[in-house]
Each structure stands twice: as structure tokens, then as C-alpha cells.
Scaffold this motif. Structure first.
Motif, mmCIF file in Angstrom:
data_model
loop_
_atom_site.group_PDB
_atom_site.id
_atom_site.type_symbol
_atom_site.label_atom_id
_atom_site.label_comp_id
_atom_site.label_asym_id
_atom_site.label_seq_id
_atom_site.Cartn_x
_atom_site.Cartn_y
_atom_site.Cartn_z
ATOM 1 N N ARG A 16 0.952 -1.270 0.055
ATOM 2 C CA ARG A 16 0.085 0.155 0.142
ATOM 3 C C ARG A 16 0.958 1.114 0.004
ATOM 4 O O ARG A 16 1.616 1.469 0.889
ATOM 5 N N ARG A 18 2.219 4.833 0.650
ATOM 6 C CA ARG A 18 2.179 5.882 1.617
ATOM 7 C C ARG A 18 2.952 7.244 1.047
ATOM 8 O O ARG A 18 4.241 7.088 0.604
ATOM 9 N N VAL A 19 2.382 8.285 1.274
ATOM 10 C CA VAL A 19 3.076 9.538 0.999
ATOM 11 C C VAL A 19 3.595 10.158 2.251
ATOM 12 O O VAL A 19 3.259 9.930 3.193
ATOM 13 N N GLU A 226 -2.086 12.372 -1.031
ATOM 14 C CA GLU A 226 -3.017 11.228 -0.929
ATOM 15 C C GLU A 226 -4.220 11.512 -1.732
ATOM 16 O O GLU A 226 -4.799 13.094 -1.665
ATOM 17 N N GLN A 229 -10.378 10.976 0.228
ATOM 18 C CA GLN A 229 -11.221 9.714 0.845
ATOM 19 C C GLN A 229 -12.477 9.834 0.068
ATOM 20 O O GLN A 229 -13.043 10.842 0.259
#
Length: 253
Positions: A16, A18-19, A226, A229
Motif C-alpha cells: 500500500r 504511503r505519501v 494522497e 477519501q
């Protein structure tokens, strides 16, 4: 026939992403790295051509950081005969741009003189899908991108390629550049004995500076963030309410 396959070291597709907290890029510390999946497919196709007796030698090439030599050992275990590593940087956060990669590959090809180059259609880290096309332009070779099947007949290759409307079959004269799509094949599982044998296969090391190619980046990443959401959906009681929400809230009609 000699086949050359470019290979890139990327973050494993199961990881996954991740920034970094400062937004300067993707977190790469203590992250599993693997062979770019599209490049694995290209390697598999080249090895299959050798097993059929069509190719006599398969050479893998990787450009980037010294850790990419581990990636090359993996593809040597898949069945390639030897590998060439071109060190372009020691900073894992630096991604060599497609034009620089294509120019470096062109220099390697001048020395190796392969009859065919099979590359992954894109890398899963930047998704640029440009190196194969740029390499064909620099060499003046024919190209067949997004290949889902490859047949070699004499001095030409018949390639079925995936396009928006379905499949397109073309014939290119060798030497040529072919880029692999997902449905070209399924890469083989690398067995432990082959991993041990790969340690004894030749791996040549070169420097990008020795090849006389300017790899100065043309692009600058300002910020990495990112994706927003996704919000939860809502239930509507009627078609009229759905149309109203699409028009007034979503703004799509």
C-alpha cells in the motif's frame, strides 16, 4: 536472435503506497521492491522465445540505483542469460525520466546489437508509458505497443495489440520494439535452484556518465498528496430524488 529486455525496480504491487509527511514524494524506506510486473511479462515472453529455439540469447538491462542489481538477479533466475546494470543515481527517491532511460538504452543497444527489444508497456510507479515509444523513435525502429500476442516469422514479428476498439494485428520488420500488455502471458514462478544458478550468471555494471547521456530531470515534482477519501453513498427513495441529487449536489447532469 538476441533479445534485450529493459527492467525497472519498483514498489511491489502488493504494498500500500504511503505519501511522505512533507509531501515530497512516496515513502520508500523499508518498503518491499520488486520487478515491474509489465517487465516480468516481457522477460517471460523473451525466455519463451528462447525455449522455442527462436532466440539464442536474452539480455536484461536495468537503469537506476545500485539496489536494482537485486532485481536483475531475479530476472536472471527467470531464465535470462546475462544482465547489464547502468548506475544512473544512488538516491532511491530519484526516478530517471523516460527520455533519459530511452537514451541510455539506445547506447546499450548500439553495443549489444539485439534483433528485438521487448519491454513492459509502462512502470507501475509513474505510469508514463513512454520509454518504449521514445526508444523506437531514437533508434528509428518499428514498434508494436500493448502486445497481447507475439509471433516471430523470419525477419518480422506479427503482433496482436490491445486498442480501445478491441484487438489490432500488425506486422513489424525486425529489429523492432515491442511493449507487453497484461494478457501477453503469465510469468513463471521462480524456483530456488534457479535463484542459486542466477548468482553465477554474468552481471555487467556500467555508469550512465560513461555513456555520455544527460540524465538531468526535465520535470520537477512540486507536491505529492494522497487522493481524497471516498465519501459514503446514500440511498434515495425515488428516481426523481436521484435525478435531483445528480443535478444539484453532484453536478453531473
Amino acid at each position: 536472435m538476441k533479445i534485450l529486455v529493459p527492467v525497472k525496480r519498483v514498489v511491489d504491487y502488493n504494498v500500500r503506497i504511503r505519501v511522505k509527511g512533507d509531501g515530497s514524494g512516496v515513502e520508500l524506506a523499508n518498503v518491499k521492491m520488486s520487478v515491474n510486473p509489465f517487465d516480468e511479462i516481457a522477460i517471460e515472453e523473451a525466455v519463451r522465445l528462447k525455449e522455442k529455439g527462436i532466440a539464442t540469447e536474452v539480455v536484461a538491462v536495468s537503469i537506476g540505483v545500485p539496489q536494482a542489481k537485486e532485481t536483475l538477479r531475479t530476472v536472471l533466475a527467470m531464465g535470462t542469460d546475462r544482465a547489464i546494470f547502468v548506475e544512473a543515481t544512488t538516491d532511491v527517491n530519484v526516478d530517471i525520466e523516460p527520455l533519459a532511460v530511452a537514451k541510455l538504452l539506445a547506447k546499450v543497444i548500439e553495443d549489444e546489437k539485439p534483433n528485438l527489444v521487448i519491454a513492459g508497456k509502462q512502470a507501475i510507479d509513474n505510469d508514463m508509458n513512454a520509454t518504449g515509444q521514445m526508444l523506437a523513435a531514437l533508434l528509428g525502429w518499428g514498434q508494436a505497443t500493448f502486445a497481447s500476442s507475439v509471433e516471430i516469422e523470419g525477419d518480422s514479428a506479427t503482433v496482436s495489440r490491445e486498442v480501445d476498439g478491441g484487438l489490432q494485428t500488425i506486422r513489424v520488420k525486425l529489429p523492432a520494439i515491442i511493449t507487453s500488455d497484461l494478457r501477453l502471458n503469465e510469468p513463471r514462478y521462480v524456483a530456488l535452484p534457479n535463484i542459486m544458478k542466477a548468482k553465477k550468471k554474468p552481471l555487467e555494471e556500467r555508469k550512465a556518465s560513461d555513456l555520455g547521456v544527460d540524465i538531468t530531470p526535465r520535470l520537477k515534482v512540486i507536491r505529492t498528496a494522497e487522493p481524497p477519501q471516498r465519501q459514503a453513498g446514500v440511498k434515495v427513495s425515488s428516481v426523481d430524488e436521484l435525478v435531483s441529487k445528480l443535478k444539484n449536489e453532484a453536478g453531473v447532469i
